[in-house]
Design a protein around this motif. Structure first.
Motif, short mmCIF file in Angstrom:
data_model
loop_
_atom_site.label_atom_id
_atom_site.label_comp_id
_atom_site.label_asym_id
_atom_site.label_seq_id
_atom_site.Cartn_x
_atom_site.Cartn_y
_atom_site.Cartn_z
N HIS A 107 51.42 -29.96 -11.08
CA HIS A 107 50.57 -31.15 -11.01
C HIS A 107 49.42 -31.05 -12.03
CE1 HIS A 107 48.43 -34.59 -9.40
NE2 HIS A 107 47.34 -33.83 -9.32
N THR A 108 48.80 -29.90 -12.11
CA THR A 108 47.70 -29.71 -13.04
C THR A 108 48.17 -29.90 -14.48
OG1 THR A 108 46.61 -28.20 -11.50
CG2 THR A 108 45.90 -28.09 -13.80
N GLU A 109 49.34 -29.35 -14.80
CA GLU A 109 49.90 -29.54 -16.14
C GLU A 109 50.12 -31.02 -16.43
OE1 GLU A 109 53.46 -27.21 -16.35
OE2 GLU A 109 52.39 -25.36 -16.76
N ALA A 110 50.66 -31.74 -15.47
CA ALA A 110 50.92 -33.17 -15.66
C ALA A 110 49.61 -33.92 -15.91
CB ALA A 110 51.65 -33.75 -14.45
N VAL A 111 48.57 -33.59 -15.16
CA VAL A 111 47.27 -34.23 -15.35
C VAL A 111 46.71 -33.89 -16.73
CG1 VAL A 111 44.86 -34.22 -14.56
CG2 VAL A 111 46.73 -34.38 -12.89
N GLN A 112 46.81 -32.62 -17.14
CA GLN A 112 46.30 -32.22 -18.44
C GLN A 112 47.02 -32.96 -19.58
OE1 GLN A 112 46.92 -27.99 -17.98
NE2 GLN A 112 44.72 -27.61 -17.75
N LEU A 113 48.34 -33.08 -19.47
CA LEU A 113 49.10 -33.78 -20.50
C LEU A 113 48.76 -35.26 -20.55
CD1 LEU A 113 52.56 -32.02 -20.09
CD2 LEU A 113 50.87 -31.65 -21.89
N GLU A 114 48.57 -35.88 -19.39
CA GLU A 114 48.20 -37.30 -19.35
C GLU A 114 46.81 -37.51 -19.94
OE1 GLU A 114 48.26 -41.29 -19.02
OE2 GLU A 114 49.97 -39.94 -18.74
N MET A 115 45.87 -36.63 -19.59
CA MET A 115 44.52 -36.74 -20.14
C MET A 115 44.53 -36.56 -21.66
SD MET A 115 42.32 -34.78 -17.17
CE MET A 115 40.87 -34.66 -18.18
N ALA A 116 45.36 -35.65 -22.16
CA ALA A 116 45.47 -35.45 -23.60
C ALA A 116 46.02 -36.70 -24.28
CB ALA A 116 46.35 -34.24 -23.91
N ALA A 117 47.00 -37.35 -23.65
CA ALA A 117 47.57 -38.58 -24.22
C ALA A 117 46.51 -39.68 -24.27
CB ALA A 117 48.78 -39.03 -23.39
N GLU A 118 45.72 -39.83 -23.21
CA GLU A 118 44.66 -40.83 -23.18
C GLU A 118 43.59 -40.52 -24.23
OE1 GLU A 118 43.26 -41.06 -19.16
OE2 GLU A 118 45.22 -41.70 -18.41
N LEU A 119 43.25 -39.25 -24.37
CA LEU A 119 42.26 -38.84 -25.36
C LEU A 119 42.76 -39.12 -26.77
CD1 LEU A 119 39.52 -37.58 -25.92
CD2 LEU A 119 40.62 -35.33 -25.81
N LEU A 120 44.04 -38.91 -27.00
CA LEU A 120 44.62 -39.20 -28.30
C LEU A 120 44.49 -40.68 -28.64
CD1 LEU A 120 46.15 -38.20 -30.78
CD2 LEU A 120 48.27 -38.48 -29.49
N GLU A 121 44.76 -41.55 -27.68
CA GLU A 121 44.59 -42.99 -27.89
C GLU A 121 43.13 -43.32 -28.22
OE1 GLU A 121 46.12 -45.30 -24.64
OE2 GLU A 121 48.08 -44.30 -24.72
#
Length: 115
Positions: free
Chosen positions: A37-51
């Motif tokens: 779950h933590t990995e999924a949150v980290q990856l989603e946050m990275a995607a949002e930060l990239l945008e």
């Protein structure tokens, strides 16, 4: 598929920034699910930060402090994504490396190249 002889690199650091590992024979335990779950949150946050980074960098009027903060946030996100990639790479089943097809001169990358 997790190799029961391997330790899983967890997506968070321990005291003093040291890596944390989990010894497990499967992925059904509480800590394994929490790490997933933590990995999924980290990856989603990275995607949002990239945008967000694209928006800030496309804006010719961004303040230097905003760009600096963005760079700091991107550095942290990249660190998290790298840790997830290493952890997941170590959990891939071992297979024989396929021979390059004729005409394929692309180099094969190994996990050692990433850390």
């Amino acid at each position: 598929m997790t190799n029961h002889n391997e330790l899983r690199l967890l997506p968070w650091s321990g005291p003093e920034g040291n890596p944390c590992y989990l010894s497990t024979e499967g992925s059904g335990g509480y800590l394994s699910r929490l790490a997933d779950h933590t990995e999924a949150v980290q990856l989603e946050m990275a995607a949002e930060l990239l945008e967000h980074a694209v928006e800030v960098l496309d804006d010719g009027e961004s303040e230097p402090n905003e760009v600096r903060l963005l760079a700091m946030d991107m550095t942290e996100a990249l660190r998290d994504v790298r840790r997830v990639a290493i952890s997941r790479g170590h959990r891939l089943p071992l297979t024989d490396t396929p021979a390059c097809e004729e005409g394929d001169e692309s180099p094969q990358l190994s996990a050692a190249a990433f850390g």
